[in-house]
Design a protein around this motif. Structure first.
Motif, mmCIF file in Angstrom:
data_model
loop_
_atom_site.group_PDB
_atom_site.id
_atom_site.type_symbol
_atom_site.label_atom_id
_atom_site.label_comp_id
_atom_site.label_asym_id
_atom_site.label_seq_id
_atom_site.Cartn_x
_atom_site.Cartn_y
_atom_site.Cartn_z
ATOM 1 N N SER A 1 0.840 -1.192 0.000
ATOM 2 C CA SER A 1 0.000 0.000 0.000
ATOM 3 C C SER A 1 0.878 1.247 0.000
ATOM 4 O O SER A 1 2.081 1.180 0.260
ATOM 5 C CB SER A 1 -0.886 0.021 1.239
ATOM 6 N N ILE A 2 0.272 2.382 -0.267
ATOM 7 C CA ILE A 2 1.006 3.639 -0.229
ATOM 8 C C ILE A 2 1.527 3.917 1.174
ATOM 9 O O ILE A 2 2.623 4.476 1.341
ATOM 10 C CB ILE A 2 0.118 4.800 -0.733
ATOM 11 N N GLU A 3 0.778 3.502 2.172
ATOM 12 C CA GLU A 3 1.221 3.716 3.558
ATOM 13 C C GLU A 3 2.509 2.945 3.850
ATOM 14 O O GLU A 3 3.406 3.444 4.543
ATOM 15 C CB GLU A 3 0.124 3.313 4.534
ATOM 16 N N THR A 4 2.608 1.741 3.287
ATOM 17 C CA THR A 4 3.820 0.939 3.483
ATOM 18 C C THR A 4 5.014 1.575 2.776
ATOM 19 O O THR A 4 6.108 1.680 3.338
ATOM 20 C CB THR A 4 3.606 -0.490 2.960
ATOM 21 N N LYS A 5 4.787 2.026 1.543
ATOM 22 C CA LYS A 5 5.880 2.644 0.790
ATOM 23 C C LYS A 5 6.322 3.962 1.424
ATOM 24 O O LYS A 5 7.501 4.317 1.368
ATOM 25 C CB LYS A 5 5.462 2.894 -0.655
ATOM 26 N N ALA A 6 5.381 4.672 2.034
ATOM 27 C CA ALA A 6 5.723 5.965 2.629
ATOM 28 C C ALA A 6 6.777 5.826 3.719
ATOM 29 O O ALA A 6 7.589 6.730 3.928
ATOM 30 C CB ALA A 6 4.470 6.633 3.179
ATOM 31 N N LYS A 7 6.786 4.702 4.389
ATOM 32 C CA LYS A 7 7.752 4.487 5.466
ATOM 33 C C LYS A 7 9.176 4.371 4.940
ATOM 34 O O LYS A 7 10.134 4.442 5.703
ATOM 35 C CB LYS A 7 7.377 3.229 6.248
ATOM 36 N N GLN A 8 9.311 4.174 3.624
ATOM 37 C CA GLN A 8 10.630 4.074 3.008
ATOM 38 C C GLN A 8 11.083 5.404 2.394
ATOM 39 O O GLN A 8 12.102 5.468 1.711
ATOM 40 C CB GLN A 8 10.612 2.996 1.917
ATOM 41 N N SER B 1 5.317 11.603 4.976
ATOM 42 C CA SER B 1 4.012 12.266 4.884
ATOM 43 C C SER B 1 3.302 11.861 3.597
ATOM 44 O O SER B 1 3.916 11.749 2.528
ATOM 45 C CB SER B 1 4.185 13.782 4.924
ATOM 46 N N LEU B 2 2.013 11.617 3.714
ATOM 47 C CA LEU B 2 1.202 11.214 2.564
ATOM 48 C C LEU B 2 0.723 12.446 1.804
ATOM 49 O O LEU B 2 0.447 13.491 2.391
ATOM 50 C CB LEU B 2 0.022 10.376 3.026
ATOM 51 N N THR C 1 17.767 5.205 -6.119
ATOM 52 C CA THR C 1 17.135 4.738 -4.880
ATOM 53 C C THR C 1 16.251 5.799 -4.232
ATOM 54 O O THR C 1 15.674 5.569 -3.172
ATOM 55 C CB THR C 1 18.211 4.311 -3.862
ATOM 56 N N TYR C 2 16.134 6.946 -4.865
ATOM 57 C CA TYR C 2 15.418 8.091 -4.292
ATOM 58 C C TYR C 2 13.915 7.814 -4.219
ATOM 59 O O TYR C 2 13.295 7.406 -5.197
ATOM 60 C CB TYR C 2 15.689 9.320 -5.155
ATOM 61 N N ARG C 3 13.326 8.074 -3.062
ATOM 62 C CA ARG C 3 11.877 7.931 -2.886
ATOM 63 C C ARG C 3 11.333 9.176 -2.198
ATOM 64 O O ARG C 3 11.847 9.597 -1.166
ATOM 65 C CB ARG C 3 11.518 6.709 -2.021
ATOM 66 N N ARG C 4 10.280 9.735 -2.762
ATOM 67 C CA ARG C 4 9.666 10.910 -2.154
ATOM 68 C C ARG C 4 8.221 11.019 -2.639
ATOM 69 O O ARG C 4 7.837 10.395 -3.626
ATOM 70 C CB ARG C 4 10.457 12.173 -2.512
ATOM 71 N N ASN C 5 7.425 11.826 -1.928
ATOM 72 C CA ASN C 5 5.992 11.901 -2.263
ATOM 73 C C ASN C 5 5.688 12.823 -3.442
ATOM 74 O O ASN C 5 4.531 13.193 -3.659
ATOM 75 C CB ASN C 5 5.174 12.328 -1.046
ATOM 76 N N ILE C 6 6.689 13.172 -4.201
ATOM 77 C CA ILE C 6 6.490 13.992 -5.399
ATOM 78 C C ILE C 6 6.826 13.233 -6.678
ATOM 79 O O ILE C 6 6.728 13.794 -7.770
ATOM 80 C CB ILE C 6 7.366 15.265 -5.346
#
Length: 329
Positions: A145-152, A158-159, A315-320
């Protein structure tokens, strides 16, 4: 006889004076005599012909060229595939040529990221996902889920919008590769687009800063032209939005401007455009990071143009940051 002629002249002379005065009076009121008006009209027509002849006309090199279809498909044709109960709608992008990058005078142009214009020819058409990959697509394939990925996330967790039809974010380039691998195992042969494919599909035949055929009117302020086609810093309320709510481009692709940045397959090299192959470029063999295109909900107007380029480490992960794949040609 001479006497009669003299009498006639005496009567005619006042008439001529009266006629001349009438013409003079009419001319002073109307501005021109009929003959003068005719001459002016002819002169105006000549001037208009000269003016039209001096208007710059686009040359063949300025106009995107769509190669003749060999398979009967038309640009923007829609095809829907269903995987694990979730529909994937793709749009056809025909083979063709275009000017990649931006002209030097384009408002908001970034010189340090290299937007040098150069001609590119894509010899094969391709199917591109109509929208960014949604959260329902991701979860059905990856089981996350998006919630799981957000932790990474790299900078917090933040969602920025949750729901089945919101774009997926907090995904790295490497995550996108794994998604494509799993989708291929399920029968859908996909990959990230090359940077050239992405810009070609975004433009869909347009040659200026936005794919609705309009330019941005402000670099950092509100822009009505961008409001039509994208979610960005001035209209997003600092969050993503359900995909497909803004106007699509001419080939039926949504959210190519804003909402979330999109990963491309290529490495980023600020000097690559100067040495890029003309046909089917696939990017440099190495670089500072992998290419991101299109801008996102936090970007200003100049950061959402068709030619905008950015990059991040794989490896970059962000909510944008999200993505949309293409079918392997």
């Amino acid at each position: 006889m001479k006497k009669k002629l003299l009498i006639m002249l005496l009567f005619a002379f006042p008439c001529l004076l009266f006629a001349e005065e009438a013409v003079r009076t009419w001319k002073s009121k109307a501005g021109k005599t009929i003959l003068e008006a005719k001459w002016d009209a002819e002169n105006d027509a000549e001037e208009e012909v000269k003016r039209l002849a001096n208007i710059p006309r686009p040359t063949i090199s300025d106009i995107p060229q769509i190669l003749p279809a060999s398979d009967g498909r038309t640009a923007g044709e829609r095809m829907v595939k269903t995987i694990n109960g979730v529909e994937y709608a793709f749009r056809w992008c025909p083979a063709g040529e275009f000017m990649m990058g931006s002209p030097e005078g384009e408002l908001g142009r970034y010189d340090d990221s290299d937007e040098t214009q150069h001609r590119v020819r894509l010899t094969k058409g391709f199917w591109m996902l109509e929208t960014e990959v949604t959260q329902s697509m991701w979860e059905s394939v990856m089981g996350e889920s998006i919630e799981t990925k957000a932790k990474q996330g790299i900078y917090g967790s933040s969602l920025a919008g949750t729901g089945s039809n919101y774009p997926m974010y907090y995904v790295s380039w490497e995550d996108c590769q794994e998604f494509c691998r799993k989708l291929r195992s399920l029968g859908l042969d996909v990959q990230l687009p090359t940077e050239a494919q992405w810009e070609y599909a975004c433009r869909a035949g347009t040659t200026i800063s936005l794919n609705n055929g309009k330019n941005i009117t402000s670099e950092e302020g509100s822009c009505d032209n961008l409001n039509e086609v994208g979610w960005y810093s001035k209209n997003s309320d600092s969050t993503t939005h359900i995909v497909g709510q803004k106007k699509p481009n001419a080939w039926g692709l949504y959210d190519m401007h804003g909402n979330v940045w999109e990963w491309c397959q290529d490495w980023f090299d600020s000097g690559y455009y100067a040495k890029s192959p003309t046909s089917d470029p696939e990017g440099p063999s190495s670089g500072a990071g992998r290419v991101n295109r299109g801008g996102g909900w936090g970007s200003n107007a100049k950061g959402c143009r068709s030619a905008i380029r950015y990059y991040n480490t794989p490896t970059y992960r962000r909510n944008i940051l999200g993505f949309r794949p293409v079918l392997v040609p």
